[in-house]
Design an enzyme around this catalytic site. Sequence first.
Site, PDB file in Angstrom:
ATOM      1  N   ASP A 120      59.109  10.662  67.728  1.00  9.16           N
ATOM      2  CA  ASP A 120      57.704  10.287  67.843  1.00  9.16           C
ATOM      3  C   ASP A 120      57.604   8.773  67.804  1.00  9.16           C
ATOM      4  OD1 ASP A 120      56.784  12.902  67.953  1.00  9.16           O
ATOM      5  OD2 ASP A 120      56.491  13.062  65.800  1.00  9.16           O
ATOM      6  N   ASP A 136      53.473  15.330  73.219  1.00 13.02           N
ATOM      7  CA  ASP A 136      52.313  15.808  72.441  1.00 13.02           C
ATOM      8  C   ASP A 136      51.010  15.468  73.160  1.00 13.02           C
ATOM      9  OD1 ASP A 136      54.081  16.621  70.405  1.00 13.02           O
ATOM     10  OD2 ASP A 136      53.827  14.750  69.291  1.00 13.02           O
TER      11      ASP A 136
END
Length: 191
Positions: A120, A136
């Site tokens: 991330d 995402d």
Amino acid sequence: MLVWLMIIAGIICFDQLSKWLTVINLEYIAPPLEPDTIPIIKDVFHFTYVRNPGAAFGSFDEPNQRWIFMSISSVAIIALFVYLWFNRKGSKLLCFSLSMIIGGGLGNMIDRCALKYVIDMLDFRLIDFAIFNVADSFVCVGVGLFAFAAIREEIRLMKKEKAEKLKAKHESEEVREEIENNEENNIEVNN
């Protein structure tokens, strides 16, 4: 269908490229230390390298839960792909949204299988939100577009049904008027 497959592949490539750029440009620093970050807009938006062993936004981070989530994700991705296949000639917005969801889901699935965690990097500090990634983002936007497409389709079907009912009512009124006119003409001829 080729267009939707190309979109899925493009999303996966873009996601994996963003993760690769994160790994080569930022140093991973394990918690509890502060992760390596590059402020784009200080205290608003940063690129921050985080390894997420769990699911969306850090949930399901226990090893046993990870496999449960991966199984559910795999079934969902397959189901969405089947739905895309059967609706490939339908609404372009619906197919595009499904392609976004599938591409994002596969992008994260690649990380989970290869690395046992997801990389991330998108860190919106202004709203104190979980750090997330490109995949995402595609999943979330795809879900929003899917909901919009589904609502739009439902409205279209309701309007079509209403128009058909009005047409049937209008046709039945015309038939009734024709019958009444024929009855009046028969009465006049008989007299």
